[in-house]
Scaffold this motif. Sequence first.
Motif, PDB file in Angstrom:
ATOM      1  N   SER A  62     -20.523 -97.034  49.436  1.00 41.84           N
ATOM      2  CA  SER A  62     -19.376 -96.489  48.719  1.00 41.84           C
ATOM      3  C   SER A  62     -19.806 -95.398  47.737  1.00 41.84           C
ATOM      4  CB  SER A  62     -18.656 -97.609  47.976  1.00 41.84           C
ATOM      5  OG  SER A  62     -17.505 -97.120  47.369  1.00 41.84           O
ATOM      6  N   LEU A  63     -20.889 -95.634  47.037  1.00 42.70           N
ATOM      7  CA  LEU A  63     -21.347 -94.663  46.042  1.00 42.70           C
ATOM      8  C   LEU A  63     -21.752 -93.338  46.677  1.00 42.70           C
ATOM      9  CD1 LEU A  63     -23.412 -97.000  43.701  1.00 42.70           C
ATOM     10  CD2 LEU A  63     -21.204 -95.936  43.231  1.00 42.70           C
ATOM     11  N   ILE A  64     -22.302 -93.390  47.886  1.00 44.38           N
ATOM     12  CA  ILE A  64     -22.760 -92.161  48.534  1.00 44.38           C
ATOM     13  C   ILE A  64     -21.582 -91.260  48.916  1.00 44.38           C
ATOM     14  CG2 ILE A  64     -22.788 -92.922  50.942  1.00 44.38           C
ATOM     15  CD1 ILE A  64     -25.552 -90.930  49.222  1.00 44.38           C
ATOM     16  N   GLN A  65     -20.375 -91.802  48.954  1.00 47.81           N
ATOM     17  CA  GLN A  65     -19.202 -91.002  49.346  1.00 47.81           C
ATOM     18  C   GLN A  65     -18.953 -89.864  48.367  1.00 47.81           C
ATOM     19  OE1 GLN A  65     -18.073 -91.535  52.407  1.00 47.81           O
ATOM     20  NE2 GLN A  65     -19.615 -93.156  52.346  1.00 47.81           N
ATOM     21  N   MET A  66     -19.169 -90.094  47.076  1.00 50.66           N
ATOM     22  CA  MET A  66     -18.961 -89.039  46.096  1.00 50.66           C
ATOM     23  C   MET A  66     -19.904 -87.863  46.361  1.00 50.66           C
ATOM     24  SD  MET A  66     -17.447 -91.764  44.662  1.00 50.66           S
ATOM     25  CE  MET A  66     -18.601 -92.793  43.851  1.00 50.66           C
ATOM     26  N   ALA A  67     -21.164 -88.163  46.659  1.00 51.99           N
ATOM     27  CA  ALA A  67     -22.125 -87.096  46.972  1.00 51.99           C
ATOM     28  C   ALA A  67     -21.757 -86.412  48.277  1.00 51.99           C
ATOM     29  CB  ALA A  67     -23.533 -87.683  47.051  1.00 51.99           C
TER      30      ALA A  67
ATOM     31  N   ALA B 237     -19.661 -81.570  50.864  1.00 52.25           N
ATOM     32  CA  ALA B 237     -18.698 -80.892  51.735  1.00 52.25           C
ATOM     33  C   ALA B 237     -17.970 -79.787  50.962  1.00 52.25           C
ATOM     34  CB  ALA B 237     -17.708 -81.892  52.323  1.00 52.25           C
ATOM     35  N   LEU B 238     -17.642 -80.052  49.688  1.00 53.11           N
ATOM     36  CA  LEU B 238     -16.997 -79.022  48.866  1.00 53.11           C
ATOM     37  C   LEU B 238     -17.944 -77.850  48.603  1.00 53.11           C
ATOM     38  CD1 LEU B 238     -15.001 -81.218  46.345  1.00 53.11           C
ATOM     39  CD2 LEU B 238     -14.039 -79.579  47.982  1.00 53.11           C
ATOM     40  N   TYR B 239     -19.218 -78.140  48.423  1.00 51.59           N
ATOM     41  CA  TYR B 239     -20.199 -77.067  48.256  1.00 51.59           C
ATOM     42  C   TYR B 239     -20.220 -76.187  49.501  1.00 51.59           C
ATOM     43  CZ  TYR B 239     -24.540 -74.525  48.066  1.00 51.59           C
ATOM     44  OH  TYR B 239     -25.463 -73.517  48.095  1.00 51.59           O
ATOM     45  N   GLN B 240     -20.288 -76.818  50.668  1.00 55.20           N
ATOM     46  CA  GLN B 240     -20.297 -76.060  51.922  1.00 55.20           C
ATOM     47  C   GLN B 240     -19.014 -75.251  52.084  1.00 55.20           C
ATOM     48  OE1 GLN B 240     -22.777 -75.520  54.030  1.00 55.20           O
ATOM     49  NE2 GLN B 240     -24.057 -76.744  52.663  1.00 55.20           N
ATOM     50  N   TYR B 241     -17.894 -75.844  51.708  1.00 52.33           N
ATOM     51  CA  TYR B 241     -16.593 -75.167  51.756  1.00 52.33           C
ATOM     52  C   TYR B 241     -16.643 -73.879  50.938  1.00 52.33           C
ATOM     53  CZ  TYR B 241     -11.575 -74.566  50.615  1.00 52.33           C
ATOM     54  OH  TYR B 241     -10.310 -74.075  50.405  1.00 52.33           O
ATOM     55  N   HIS B 242     -17.102 -73.975  49.696  1.00 51.62           N
ATOM     56  CA  HIS B 242     -17.177 -72.791  48.831  1.00 51.62           C
ATOM     57  C   HIS B 242     -18.246 -71.805  49.310  1.00 51.62           C
ATOM     58  CE1 HIS B 242     -14.678 -74.993  45.911  1.00 51.62           C
ATOM     59  NE2 HIS B 242     -14.332 -73.772  45.536  1.00 51.62           N
ATOM     60  N   HIS B 243     -19.364 -72.325  49.781  1.00 46.63           N
ATOM     61  CA  HIS B 243     -20.454 -71.471  50.230  1.00 46.63           C
ATOM     62  C   HIS B 243     -20.050 -70.662  51.467  1.00 46.63           C
ATOM     63  CE1 HIS B 243     -24.580 -70.150  50.761  1.00 46.63           C
ATOM     64  NE2 HIS B 243     -24.536 -70.549  52.018  1.00 46.63           N
ATOM     65  N   GLN B 244     -19.373 -71.299  52.408  1.00 42.52           N
ATOM     66  CA  GLN B 244     -19.002 -70.614  53.648  1.00 42.52           C
ATOM     67  C   GLN B 244     -17.796 -69.692  53.469  1.00 42.52           C
ATOM     68  OE1 GLN B 244     -18.731 -73.217  57.068  1.00 42.52           O
ATOM     69  NE2 GLN B 244     -20.555 -74.330  56.424  1.00 42.52           N
ATOM     70  N   LEU B 245     -16.805 -70.128  52.704  1.00 41.31           N
ATOM     71  CA  LEU B 245     -15.578 -69.337  52.581  1.00 41.31           C
ATOM     72  C   LEU B 245     -15.617 -68.350  51.421  1.00 41.31           C
ATOM     73  CD1 LEU B 245     -12.781 -71.937  53.378  1.00 41.31           C
ATOM     74  CD2 LEU B 245     -14.032 -70.440  54.920  1.00 41.31           C
TER      75      LEU B 245
ATOM     76  N   THR C  61     -14.267 -89.082  38.994  1.00 39.02           N
ATOM     77  CA  THR C  61     -14.259 -88.150  37.866  1.00 39.02           C
ATOM     78  C   THR C  61     -15.598 -87.428  37.761  1.00 39.02           C
ATOM     79  OG1 THR C  61     -12.753 -89.583  36.652  1.00 39.02           O
ATOM     80  CG2 THR C  61     -13.922 -87.942  35.367  1.00 39.02           C
ATOM     81  N   ALA C  62     -16.672 -88.139  37.989  1.00 43.45           N
ATOM     82  CA  ALA C  62     -18.004 -87.553  37.838  1.00 43.45           C
ATOM     83  C   ALA C  62     -18.373 -86.615  38.974  1.00 43.45           C
ATOM     84  CB  ALA C  62     -19.042 -88.671  37.755  1.00 43.45           C
ATOM     85  N   SER C  63     -17.583 -86.596  40.040  1.00 46.12           N
ATOM     86  CA  SER C  63     -17.943 -85.747  41.171  1.00 46.12           C
ATOM     87  C   SER C  63     -16.784 -84.839  41.562  1.00 46.12           C
ATOM     88  CB  SER C  63     -18.410 -86.605  42.349  1.00 46.12           C
ATOM     89  OG  SER C  63     -17.378 -87.483  42.778  1.00 46.12           O
ATOM     90  N   PHE C  64     -16.176 -85.080  42.706  1.00 47.71           N
ATOM     91  CA  PHE C  64     -15.225 -84.118  43.267  1.00 47.71           C
ATOM     92  C   PHE C  64     -13.938 -83.974  42.475  1.00 47.71           C
ATOM     93  CE2 PHE C  64     -14.332 -88.093  45.468  1.00 47.71           C
ATOM     94  CZ  PHE C  64     -12.943 -88.153  45.482  1.00 47.71           C
ATOM     95  N   GLY C  65     -13.618 -84.903  41.594  1.00 46.42           N
ATOM     96  CA  GLY C  65     -12.426 -84.766  40.764  1.00 46.42           C
ATOM     97  C   GLY C  65     -12.518 -83.614  39.778  1.00 46.42           C
ATOM     98  N   MET C  66     -13.721 -83.201  39.450  1.00 42.99           N
ATOM     99  CA  MET C  66     -13.918 -82.136  38.467  1.00 42.99           C
ATOM    100  C   MET C  66     -14.540 -80.871  39.050  1.00 42.99           C
ATOM    101  SD  MET C  66     -12.712 -83.128  35.710  1.00 42.99           S
ATOM    102  CE  MET C  66     -12.036 -84.632  35.079  1.00 42.99           C
ATOM    103  N   LEU C  67     -14.556 -80.755  40.369  1.00 40.67           N
ATOM    104  CA  LEU C  67     -15.174 -79.596  41.005  1.00 40.67           C
ATOM    105  C   LEU C  67     -14.171 -78.533  41.432  1.00 40.67           C
ATOM    106  CD1 LEU C  67     -17.874 -81.319  43.257  1.00 40.67           C
ATOM    107  CD2 LEU C  67     -18.200 -80.146  41.078  1.00 40.67           C
TER     108      LEU C  67
END
Length: 155
Positions: A40-45, A50-58, A77-83
């Motif tokens: 479960s914890l690895i899902q945030m990473a 995936a969001l990094y790749q999204y921004h990097h590619q687009l 909150t510590a990960s994709f909620g604030m990106l």
Amino acid sequence: MGSVVGEKITRLIEYATNEVLPVIIVCASGGARMQEGSLSLIQMAKISSALYQYHHQLKENAFYVPILTSPTTGGVTASFGMLGDIIIAEPHAYIAFAGKRVIEETLKIEVPEGVQVAEYLFEKGLLDLIVERKDLKGVLTELFEFHGFFALNHN
């Protein structure tokens, strides 16, 4: 958030990357499901990657908007909620990494009332907008138009 939800969110972001679409994620989570442990914890990473790749590619065509509802806590909150490119919260949403009791017991400090609510976080610059749920469609339409995406409805 369990591993199945993490996989679905990751696939959503990958689809948006391939189709050059904006991403909206409505967050309402108490954090990771501890019953699943590290899976479960690895899902945030995984989602953050995936969001990094999204921004990097687009690059300039990427547009990610997290909408934080109550509660949005823990790893979300510590990960994709604030990106997000624009971070939106609902009024009075409880947003925190750890709960008040956990912080007070762990750090032996007193957490002032109201520091884990959307309005306080907005004042401190952590959020970009606080929007009532009934107004979200209009606000998102304006944001999409401003950032070069088509309007949600054409009349």
